[in-house]
Design a protein around this motif. Structure first.
Motif, PDB file in Angstrom:
ATOM      1  N   SER A  27       0.907  -1.182   0.121  1.00 10.93           N
ATOM      2  CA  SER A  27       0.023  -0.075   0.115  1.00 10.93           C
ATOM      3  C   SER A  27       0.814   1.215  -0.021  1.00 10.93           C
ATOM      4  O   SER A  27       0.119   2.205  -0.645  1.00 10.93           O
ATOM      5  N   SER A  28       2.153   1.105   0.528  1.00 16.43           N
ATOM      6  CA  SER A  28       2.858   2.349   0.398  1.00 16.43           C
ATOM      7  C   SER A  28       3.581   2.700  -0.631  1.00 16.43           C
ATOM      8  O   SER A  28       4.465   3.488  -0.756  1.00 16.43           O
ATOM      9  N   SER A  29       3.823   1.794  -1.716  1.00 17.18           N
ATOM     10  CA  SER A  29       4.495   1.824  -2.997  1.00 17.18           C
ATOM     11  C   SER A  29       3.573   2.538  -3.941  1.00 17.18           C
ATOM     12  O   SER A  29       2.850   2.005  -4.553  1.00 17.18           O
ATOM     13  N   PHE A  30       3.868   3.955  -4.140  1.00 18.95           N
ATOM     14  CA  PHE A  30       3.105   4.781  -4.802  1.00 18.95           C
ATOM     15  C   PHE A  30       3.470   4.406  -6.417  1.00 18.95           C
ATOM     16  O   PHE A  30       2.437   4.262  -7.120  1.00 18.95           O
ATOM     17  N   GLU A  31       4.700   4.155  -6.708  1.00 22.12           N
ATOM     18  CA  GLU A  31       5.129   3.721  -8.063  1.00 22.12           C
ATOM     19  C   GLU A  31       4.654   2.590  -8.614  1.00 22.12           C
ATOM     20  O   GLU A  31       4.077   2.354  -9.624  1.00 22.12           O
ATOM     21  N   CYS A  32       4.482   1.475  -7.899  1.00 20.29           N
ATOM     22  CA  CYS A  32       3.862   0.140  -8.203  1.00 20.29           C
ATOM     23  C   CYS A  32       2.151   0.409  -8.253  1.00 20.29           C
ATOM     24  O   CYS A  32       1.754  -0.025  -9.313  1.00 20.29           O
ATOM     25  N   ASN A  33       1.779   0.954  -7.185  1.00 22.13           N
ATOM     26  CA  ASN A  33       0.241   0.759  -7.263  1.00 22.13           C
ATOM     27  C   ASN A  33      -0.147   1.734  -8.523  1.00 22.13           C
ATOM     28  O   ASN A  33      -1.086   1.564  -9.071  1.00 22.13           O
ATOM     29  N   HIS A  34       0.567   3.034  -8.701  1.00 17.28           N
ATOM     30  CA  HIS A  34       0.309   3.799  -9.871  1.00 17.28           C
ATOM     31  C   HIS A  34       0.352   3.003 -11.298  1.00 17.28           C
ATOM     32  O   HIS A  34      -0.395   3.157 -12.227  1.00 17.28           O
ATOM     33  N   MET A  35       1.338   2.055 -11.409  1.00 17.93           N
ATOM     34  CA  MET A  35       1.638   1.579 -12.685  1.00 17.93           C
ATOM     35  C   MET A  35       0.444   0.361 -12.898  1.00 17.93           C
ATOM     36  O   MET A  35      -0.053   0.197 -14.057  1.00 17.93           O
ATOM     37  N   VAL A  36       0.184  -0.194 -11.835  1.00 18.84           N
ATOM     38  CA  VAL A  36      -0.914  -1.200 -11.884  1.00 18.84           C
ATOM     39  C   VAL A  36      -2.225  -0.661 -12.428  1.00 18.84           C
ATOM     40  O   VAL A  36      -2.900  -1.066 -13.164  1.00 18.84           O
ATOM     41  N   GLU A  37      -2.529   0.639 -11.666  1.00 13.18           N
ATOM     42  CA  GLU A  37      -3.744   1.052 -12.081  1.00 13.18           C
ATOM     43  C   GLU A  37      -3.505   1.696 -13.553  1.00 13.18           C
ATOM     44  O   GLU A  37      -5.010   1.820 -14.210  1.00 13.18           O
ATOM     45  N   GLU A  38      -2.701   2.290 -13.922  1.00 14.06           N
ATOM     46  CA  GLU A  38      -2.800   2.831 -15.204  1.00 14.06           C
ATOM     47  C   GLU A  38      -2.756   1.665 -16.156  1.00 14.06           C
ATOM     48  O   GLU A  38      -3.240   2.187 -17.444  1.00 14.06           O
ATOM     49  N   HIS A  39      -2.455   0.750 -16.257  1.00 12.36           N
ATOM     50  CA  HIS A  39      -2.140  -0.433 -17.172  1.00 12.36           C
ATOM     51  C   HIS A  39      -2.978  -1.653 -16.911  1.00 12.36           C
ATOM     52  O   HIS A  39      -2.627  -2.911 -17.258  1.00 12.36           O
ATOM     53  N   GLU A  40      -4.112  -1.386 -15.744  1.00 14.98           N
ATOM     54  CA  GLU A  40      -5.150  -2.371 -15.652  1.00 14.98           C
ATOM     55  C   GLU A  40      -5.560  -3.196 -16.755  1.00 14.98           C
ATOM     56  O   GLU A  40      -5.568  -4.437 -16.974  1.00 14.98           O
ATOM     57  N   GLU A  41      -5.919  -2.313 -17.786  1.00  6.43           N
ATOM     58  CA  GLU A  41      -6.514  -2.757 -18.950  1.00  6.43           C
ATOM     59  C   GLU A  41      -5.572  -3.756 -19.791  1.00  6.43           C
ATOM     60  O   GLU A  41      -5.996  -4.837 -20.395  1.00  6.43           O
ATOM     61  N   HIS A  42      -4.170  -3.464 -19.805  1.00  2.35           N
ATOM     62  CA  HIS A  42      -3.372  -4.205 -20.455  1.00  2.35           C
ATOM     63  C   HIS A  42      -3.278  -5.610 -19.792  1.00  2.35           C
ATOM     64  O   HIS A  42      -3.291  -6.734 -20.648  1.00  2.35           O
ATOM     65  N   PHE A  43      -3.530  -5.781 -18.505  1.00  2.00           N
ATOM     66  CA  PHE A  43      -3.372  -7.198 -17.862  1.00  2.00           C
ATOM     67  C   PHE A  43      -4.555  -7.930 -18.249  1.00  2.00           C
ATOM     68  O   PHE A  43      -4.470  -9.131 -18.492  1.00  2.00           O
ATOM     69  N   GLU A  44      -5.962  -7.193 -18.286  1.00  2.00           N
ATOM     70  CA  GLU A  44      -7.110  -7.853 -18.630  1.00  2.00           C
ATOM     71  C   GLU A  44      -6.638  -8.526 -20.190  1.00  2.00           C
ATOM     72  O   GLU A  44      -7.319  -9.375 -20.460  1.00  2.00           O
ATOM     73  N   ILE A  45      -6.225  -7.620 -21.073  1.00  3.76           N
ATOM     74  CA  ILE A  45      -5.981  -8.174 -22.534  1.00  3.76           C
ATOM     75  C   ILE A  45      -5.128  -9.244 -22.272  1.00  3.76           C
ATOM     76  O   ILE A  45      -5.468 -10.346 -23.233  1.00  3.76           O
ATOM     77  N   TRP A  46      -4.119  -9.120 -21.663  1.00  4.44           N
ATOM     78  CA  TRP A  46      -3.129 -10.198 -21.609  1.00  4.44           C
ATOM     79  C   TRP A  46      -3.977 -11.745 -20.944  1.00  4.44           C
ATOM     80  O   TRP A  46      -3.631 -12.690 -21.743  1.00  4.44           O
ATOM     81  N   TRP A  47      -4.616 -11.451 -19.715  1.00  2.00           N
ATOM     82  CA  TRP A  47      -5.226 -12.338 -19.279  1.00  2.00           C
ATOM     83  C   TRP A  47      -6.254 -13.181 -20.021  1.00  2.00           C
ATOM     84  O   TRP A  47      -6.298 -14.658 -20.252  1.00  2.00           O
ATOM     85  N   PHE A  48      -6.832 -12.491 -20.727  1.00  2.00           N
ATOM     86  CA  PHE A  48      -8.178 -13.160 -21.637  1.00  2.00           C
ATOM     87  C   PHE A  48      -7.725 -13.439 -22.967  1.00  2.00           C
ATOM     88  O   PHE A  48      -8.442 -14.387 -24.008  1.00  2.00           O
ATOM     89  N   LYS A  49      -6.836 -12.625 -23.774  1.00  2.00           N
ATOM     90  CA  LYS A  49      -6.600 -12.732 -25.152  1.00  2.00           C
ATOM     91  C   LYS A  49      -5.211 -13.358 -25.578  1.00  2.00           C
ATOM     92  O   LYS A  49      -4.872 -13.573 -26.727  1.00  2.00           O
ATOM     93  N   ARG A  50      -4.091 -12.690 -24.787  1.00  2.00           N
ATOM     94  CA  ARG A  50      -2.753 -12.970 -24.958  1.00  2.00           C
ATOM     95  C   ARG A  50      -1.922 -14.257 -24.437  1.00  2.00           C
ATOM     96  O   ARG A  50      -0.844 -14.378 -24.680  1.00  2.00           O
ATOM     97  N   LYS A  51      -2.420 -14.474 -23.303  1.00  2.00           N
ATOM     98  CA  LYS A  51      -1.828 -15.500 -22.280  1.00  2.00           C
ATOM     99  C   LYS A  51      -1.289 -16.637 -23.292  1.00  2.00           C
ATOM    100  O   LYS A  51      -0.061 -17.065 -22.806  1.00  2.00           O
ATOM    101  N   THR A  52      -1.943 -17.278 -23.801  1.00  2.00           N
ATOM    102  CA  THR A  52      -1.733 -18.464 -24.510  1.00  2.00           C
ATOM    103  C   THR A  52      -0.569 -18.329 -25.544  1.00  2.00           C
ATOM    104  O   THR A  52       0.395 -19.276 -25.395  1.00  2.00           O
ATOM    105  N   ASN A  53      -0.549 -17.577 -26.438  1.00  2.00           N
ATOM    106  CA  ASN A  53       0.400 -17.365 -27.198  1.00  2.00           C
ATOM    107  C   ASN A  53       1.774 -16.382 -26.726  1.00  2.00           C
ATOM    108  O   ASN A  53       2.645 -16.419 -27.432  1.00  2.00           O
ATOM    109  N   HIS A  54       1.420 -15.554 -25.590  1.00  2.00           N
ATOM    110  CA  HIS A  54       2.586 -14.947 -25.172  1.00  2.00           C
ATOM    111  C   HIS A  54       2.615 -15.126 -23.727  1.00  2.00           C
ATOM    112  O   HIS A  54       2.190 -14.524 -22.675  1.00  2.00           O
ATOM    113  N   PRO A  55       3.028 -16.364 -23.191  1.00  2.00           N
ATOM    114  CA  PRO A  55       2.993 -16.844 -21.682  1.00  2.00           C
ATOM    115  C   PRO A  55       4.162 -16.081 -21.180  1.00  2.00           C
ATOM    116  O   PRO A  55       4.092 -15.808 -19.735  1.00  2.00           O
ATOM    117  N   ASP A  56       5.171 -15.321 -21.564  1.00  2.00           N
ATOM    118  CA  ASP A  56       6.193 -14.456 -20.723  1.00  2.00           C
ATOM    119  C   ASP A  56       5.513 -13.348 -20.532  1.00  2.00           C
ATOM    120  O   ASP A  56       5.673 -12.343 -21.299  1.00  2.00           O
TER     121      ASP A  56
END
Length: 374
Positions: free
Chosen positions: A86-115
């Motif tokens: 909770s005290s890491s501003f940089e980490c929380n900011h990056m996750v919130e800013e790119h949450e949509e990218h995590f969703e895209i990878w989770w549902f559409k890219r994970k199989t072809n891009h496991p890394d």
């Protein structure tokens, strides 16, 4: 109405306050570190949730109606919630800013891009580079991406979008490409792309091999002998002594130390004897101690002459016996004094009646020669 000069000054102040210039190299490297840490935590949370379910009690019905938990959005949200402190501003900011990218990878890219690190940090938000590359365009480090700095150093900015790609060489190496050997090291193997540097002998400043005989130049405190080998210089043998008056000179490998009087760890008024020297690993100091003892040592100080480096009982088959304030020389066991020398006692004849006489009752006994302390 605001004058033109006042308007320009205001704009300049705003630029200084908000700093619209490019991010510093440190900031770019920090962004990559943050992204790498997020991915590491993501993979950890992914493993931790591998055997979980929806938690409703009827897993079969839930997965039939709600899809499988392992690929569900609920699982993704549980993973994302545990990525940052909770005290890491940089980490929380990056996750919130790119949450949509995590969703895209989770549902559409994970199989072809496991890394995830490669897909997210390097290819998508572009804050990192592949290992062995650096800078905005991920250029190869000196020596190539496979062996940055030819395996003998660290490439500045390696794996990030920052840095200048210059090499910081490991210990023993130097030069732009980390192929040259530093002072007191020599090349055991060398070609255009590979270099193996080994440390010289402790006596060498420059060398061509590992021994004292391979020195090209001796270090301070060492000197060449007649064979060209670097040997220790005994500074304590110099006249005058390198130490101050009332100090003992103690020769060491490549140097020397000066010790005040009385000798360390000995009671006040008692000079060093052989055992004290040996206990402190200072055998090389004895000649100096011995030379100064007559004018500095108190009369009651006892020296064990039998342990001196130079034997005091020099006749053949003699042994030394230490006494308080002196020592004795006598024939060793199995020998007796005869005409000033120690000779072997004769074996008793077989037909001789009675046991052989003990040495103490022999008509010729051991000669004992007493000496005073040195």
């Amino acid at each position: 109405m605001m004058l033109l000069s006042e308007t320009f000054s205001l704009l300049l102040c705003l630029l200084l306050v908000f700093d619209v210039g490019p991010a510093s190299t440190k900031d770019v490297k920090d962004l990559c570190s943050t992204c790498t840490r997020i991915v590491e935590n993501f993979n950890k949370r992914f493993e931790e949730t591998a055997n979980k379910n929806f938690g409703g009690g009827n897993t079969a019905w839930e997965e039939r109606k709600l899809s499988k938990y392992e690929t569900s959005e609920i699982r993704l949200m549980e993973i994302l919630e545990g990525l940052c402190d909770s005290s890491s501003f940089e980490c929380n900011h990056m996750v919130e800013e790119h949450e949509e990218h995590f969703e895209i990878w989770w549902f559409k890219r994970k199989t072809n891009h496991p890394d995830l690190h490669k897909w997210f940090c390097i290819e998508t938000i572009k804050v990192c580079c592949p290992k062995g590359t650096f800078g905005p365009d991920c250029n190869s480090c000196i020596g190539g991406a496979e062996r940055p700095c030819h395996g003998n150093g660290r490439c500045d900015g390696d794996g990030t979008r920052g840095g200048n790609g210059k090499c910081s060489c490991n210990s023993g190496y130097e030069g732009e490409f980390c192929l040259d050997c530093a002072e007191r090291y020599y090349n055991e193997e060398r070609n255009d792309t590979y270099s193996l540097c080994k440390e010289c002998h402790t006596s060498c400043t420059k060398c061509s091999g590992a021994t004292a005989g391979d020195c090209e130049e001796c270090r301070d405190g060492w000197e060449e002998d007649q064979d060209g080998t670097c040997i220790d210089t005994n500074e304590c043998s110099n006249d005058p002594s390198p130490c101050k008056d009332k100090e003992y000179c103690l020769n060491t490998e490549g140097s020397y130390t000066c010790s005040g009087f009385p000798f360390p760890s000995l009671p006040q008024g008692v000079t060093a004897d052989v055992q004290a020297v040996k206990d402190q690993g200072l055998e090389t100091a004895w000649p100096v101690l011995r030379a100064t003892r007559t004018k500095r040592a108190p009369a009651q100080a006892n020296v064990n002459e039998c342990e001196l480096p130079d034997a005091v009982c020099t006749e053949e088959h003699q042994e030394c016996i230490n006494t308080k304030g002196s020592y004795k020389c006598q024939c060793a066991s199995g020998f007796q004094e005869q005409d000033g020398t120690c000779v072997q006692r004769p074996e008793p004849e077989e037909n001789q009646e009675g046991p052989a006489s003990d040495a103490e009752h022999s008509p010729t006994t051991n000669r004992v020669t007493e000496r005073e302390d040195l």
